[in-house]
Scaffold this active site. Structure first.
Site, PDB file in Angstrom:
ATOM      1  N   ARG A 133       8.875 -10.371  -2.821  1.00  0.00           N
ATOM      2  CA  ARG A 133       8.522 -10.776  -4.179  1.00  0.00           C
ATOM      3  C   ARG A 133       9.691 -11.333  -4.980  1.00  0.00           C
ATOM      4  NH1 ARG A 133       3.293 -11.579  -3.217  1.00  0.00           N
ATOM      5  NH2 ARG A 133       2.269  -9.681  -2.474  1.00  0.00           N
ATOM      6  N   ARG A 173       0.788  -1.226   0.000  1.00  0.00           N
ATOM      7  CA  ARG A 173       0.000   0.000   0.000  1.00  0.00           C
ATOM      8  C   ARG A 173       0.824   1.283   0.000  1.00  0.00           C
ATOM      9  NH1 ARG A 173      -3.102  -2.340   5.050  1.00  0.00           N
ATOM     10  NH2 ARG A 173      -1.011  -3.214   5.142  1.00  0.00           N
ATOM     11  N   GLU A 213      -2.907   3.647 -12.768  1.00  0.00           N
ATOM     12  CA  GLU A 213      -3.089   2.519 -13.671  1.00  0.00           C
ATOM     13  C   GLU A 213      -3.892   2.943 -14.892  1.00  0.00           C
ATOM     14  OE1 GLU A 213      -4.798  -0.999 -11.897  1.00  0.00           O
ATOM     15  OE2 GLU A 213      -4.797  -2.087 -13.806  1.00  0.00           O
ATOM     16  N   TYR A 214      -3.589   2.333 -15.995  1.00  0.00           N
ATOM     17  CA  TYR A 214      -4.347   2.472 -17.232  1.00  0.00           C
ATOM     18  C   TYR A 214      -5.810   2.147 -16.922  1.00  0.00           C
ATOM     19  CZ  TYR A 214      -5.239   1.846 -22.244  1.00  0.00           C
ATOM     20  OH  TYR A 214      -5.703   1.959 -23.531  1.00  0.00           O
ATOM     21  N   SER A 215      -6.725   3.035 -17.295  1.00  0.00           N
ATOM     22  CA  SER A 215      -8.114   2.860 -16.895  1.00  0.00           C
ATOM     23  C   SER A 215      -8.943   2.216 -17.994  1.00  0.00           C
ATOM     24  CB  SER A 215      -8.740   4.213 -16.549  1.00  0.00           C
ATOM     25  OG  SER A 215     -10.146   4.073 -16.468  1.00  0.00           O
TER      26      SER A 215
END
Lengths: 313, 313, 313, 313
Positions: free
Chosen positions: A231, A114, A120-122
């Protein structure tokens, strides 16, 4: 990775342009700036901006610790000390911004971190590209039988072939129907005259989770290390690990001393509970210790023996 | 503002050094970089690093909104639209880092803004400088009689003089005792031979809240605007407002379009509740409305009339 | 700890009142609720509300892990597994709210933990009480000579007496001048007729950092564990550690299983870098290893030997 | 909404159990606790825990403002004042935890609100249910022609029917293939003997974005109001708005005074820039103002006229 020609040109142009700045410059990262590092079949990670360098970590630590920790040759030691003792705030003084293209199911794991900024691409606003993640055959793993959350052996033969067919086929079919519902192809032309087309914010729900999306993602070095420690770890799902590994390269180029300290004290590190440490001490004193008299549960015992490279029995 | 000679030289050196970068450069802020803008009697604010510019806000908005909002001459309109409709994430894509010298009681207000990175000079580790905030006579205000949290008229005459004497005297006496307890003067020499000296982490508790401290403070443009909207406001305490005002200058130099939008849509803006808006509409329709029939409390009515520049009666 | 009679009555009344709820109830913490646990000379910590219990941690983990980890007798094992492997989100599902009275210099350390909600007593608005922290003689430590940030031996004799005198005297004198500037005593009466009194937001700057303040502080269990792991640690300053220790009691009463896991895997735990672990393995295999051939710096070697309870030479 | 019988029984059991607590109790919310409020075709929202009530907001504000704002009949006025002047920290002192079942594309919008705690059902670990969101015919809207991010008229006739068919068909086909790849049906039995089955973390990528997931989501009242002000707004996508509207009911039951203040000062509120306010004042003074001489852009002018309920020309 499929960059369009115009994207490729934009990147070349950005890489060619240079300006003058009074800010700290990280030469290793300048060399990588804007370049798209390929990840998975159509994804990439590229650094599009950064703030600070190893010296900024040191500078921030010194404002805290004030006079007295000054010698330039101590910078490396100070960075390692900060990392070892989890003094995180000086690492927060560096910031990095990535442009990432990634499958939606990977984006869903990633977004759980968070403390970052995201654009972000919408798909409410625009039409997603016709690109899906299809695993390489060697990454098509069976469910692990021992670990409910892990992968087992690689699938083979007809089963593997059928899985790949299904993934490809379903992604394409659902995308085709998405475009039909929108009544708009990738070039923005109507599929059929006279239809209105479904709202984009609705049509997108027909896409599968391996569809690629993209975003700008910006975070500070401390939180990036936290992200990478989870990760780039062997327990992370392979697909997000592939992104983390590409990012490790960028961090090494950016802040080589901080990266080395991270690799030594975080990536390869193990944590021992007080009980586990007590057993290590007993073993070092030459005592023979078995699980039964250890005070550890069987699971903890197995974990400790694995860490120490010893046989659990 | 009292910068030591060596600090002044460090700043000159940093300002003189220039490197080449592929990153976006904000020329207006480059010109101000590292410079200490004086605030209050001994404080300052100086920008020591930044990431991004107005174009980075636009770029982030466009990754969200995708194809279709492209014309370069629309950048200004897009930034204003984002600000007006509180689309905050594109502004998070710019980052700035300040070095601030400020009285402890101001630092205590400032730190409540949690979405920022901070490294403060540690009085556990180092010795604080002998510097205190003493207000200018024109800022020596009486308690407001109407607002429990505000200032009234300026104090005058003997009362004002006595207040200034007490502030000065107490700050110096407590600092002298602090140094005595530490058994260490500002140059690091023992005050008296043969004494151990109290631990720094304890001795500091004898200092008054107007003692200066310093920190690095880093945040993104969205959170900076939030900070400034509260702290450059007329309801903010004068002393923190003085910092916010110096920072406004740096933001204007850095991201002039975003700053202009902020000034228009946030700094001078007012918010009307549904009930208040209903009254404005009735007034515009030529109706006469009094508090009694307005549905607003007396306090709300007074607030609305003040906003509209009308007499409350 | 100095609670006024009316505060004491309020606490009694709150403790006496009981209602019915469908929410999970933590009986151990109900017994402690509202009670002021004394800390330092005038401070306290008291729990004023909470949400969730050990079962809420388990419940949250199970929504993540879904079907398959169900047996009730596995709750303890699951909590320990989550703690050992730093799965932090299930612990975020419990929340606690404290009322704390603490010296300002302790509040300044505490507030660095940003993931919490805070409402502090406002000295812009109200008048602070005449209460200061004066250390017990056994906590009046000299500066450590080896650790720039630590305490050495206890001060003794005339030096100790003089330090205590100065602390007491300066706190009282600056408080008296604070009240004079305000022209208002603790009961709200003017000190002298006819004076306006300095604004509260200004007068407070004359107080010393050992003056007590108070706040409500609310956080989730994961962030509380992080706070406690840093502040109940032997490297923390004694004064904040005293608060952390009182809070440990409340956590044990609230979520006994999570607390036990925290104590075992976090409080007594050590982290070994890959290099350190390699040396442990070599020692366990019977090899003789010295710092010179260890690949560790002298400082790291000393730290490792201390962890293993061995002589560094 | 499809709760299984065993879920229904669990809810009944939780609702039936009652304990005693010394904590503040919100009777209105107790009545709703655990109940699943249906949203969309298979989704729900249910409150599973909470902390605090309207009085907790007041209590927190009073620790900040100290002595002087005490009268019980002023609680309502204080809450309204806090809301009107955006004093957010007292609202952070209340906390609520929801269990939500929602389509993945809604979860992707929702998760952008970062100041919350989340535990989501893990499709790496478990198998998702065979449930998809299929819009009601009246929510099957065309793309808006004026607003790139909005909905236009409802689709009708053959186009609507075909869209619904495609959505249903694709969701079922991809789910069937998901189960085939896993080689595991919903009851956990192998689809075919002798196959290994693809790892869950991979197979899930074949699902469409209207598949339902579920999570626990916990936040404080201030951040909940922020979420609701964006997501219960008419500009929000209908599907997430449906959740926000169910949540409004729970907030009203929980903290009725705070909710009323939120409704009045946030939900129906409008913000006017300094320039817009200037025009309102000129209009109130009887002046005729047109866009040309207004200093506003055409877009801003249209927005202002819409707010004032006037014709833009």
């Amino acid at each position: 990775m499929a960059l369009t020609e115009s994207q490729q040109q934009e990147i070349e142009a950005a890489r060619a342009a240079e300006g003058r700045t009074r800010r700290p410059v990280a030469p290793g990262l300048e060399a990588l700036l804007f370049e798209a590092l390929p990840v998975l079949d159509h994804g990439f990670v590229r650094v599009i901006d950064y703030m600070g360098d190893d010296a900024a970590v040191v500078q921030a630590a010194r404002v805290s610790y004030g006079r007295g920790t000054r010698a330039a040759n101590e910078d490396r030691g100070l960075i390692r000390y900060l990392m070892r003792h989890r003094h995180s705030t000086p690492f927060e003084m560096c910031e990095i911004k990535y442009h990432v293209k990634l499958p939606i199911f990977v984006a869903r794991q990633w977004i759980r971190h968070r403390t970052a900024n995201v654009n972000e691409y919408s798909a409410r606003y625009s039409i997603l590209d016709r690109e899906f993640y299809i695993p390489e055959p060697q990454h098509l793993a069976a469910q692990s039988s021992s670990n409910r959350q892990g992968r087992g052996a690689v699938l083979e033969g007809a089963e593997a072939a059928r899985v790949l067919d299904l993934l490809r086929q379903d992604a394409m079919a659902t995308y085709d129907h998405y475009a039909w519902m929108l009544n708009e192809d990738e070039a923005g032309n109507p599929v059929e005259e006279g239809r209105q087309g479904l709202a984009r914010e609705l049509a997108r729900m027909n896409l599968t989770l391996n569809t690629y999306t993209q975003w700008y993602w910006k975070t500070d070095l401390h939180n990036l290390f936290h992200f990478l420690s989870l990760r780039a770890d062997s327990h992370a799902q392979y697909e997000i690990r592939a992104y983390a590994e590409a990012m490790l390269r960028t961090v090494e180029a950016w802040v080589p001393e901080s990266f080395a300290a991270f690799r030594d004290y975080r990536m390869g590190a193990v944590t021992l509970s007080a009980g586990m440490l007590g057993i290590v001490r007993r073993l070092l004193a030459g005592e023979t210790v078995a699980q039964a008299g250890s005070g550890l549960s069987k699971r903890e015992w197995r974990e400790l023996m694995a860490v120490l490279g010893r046989d659990p029995d």
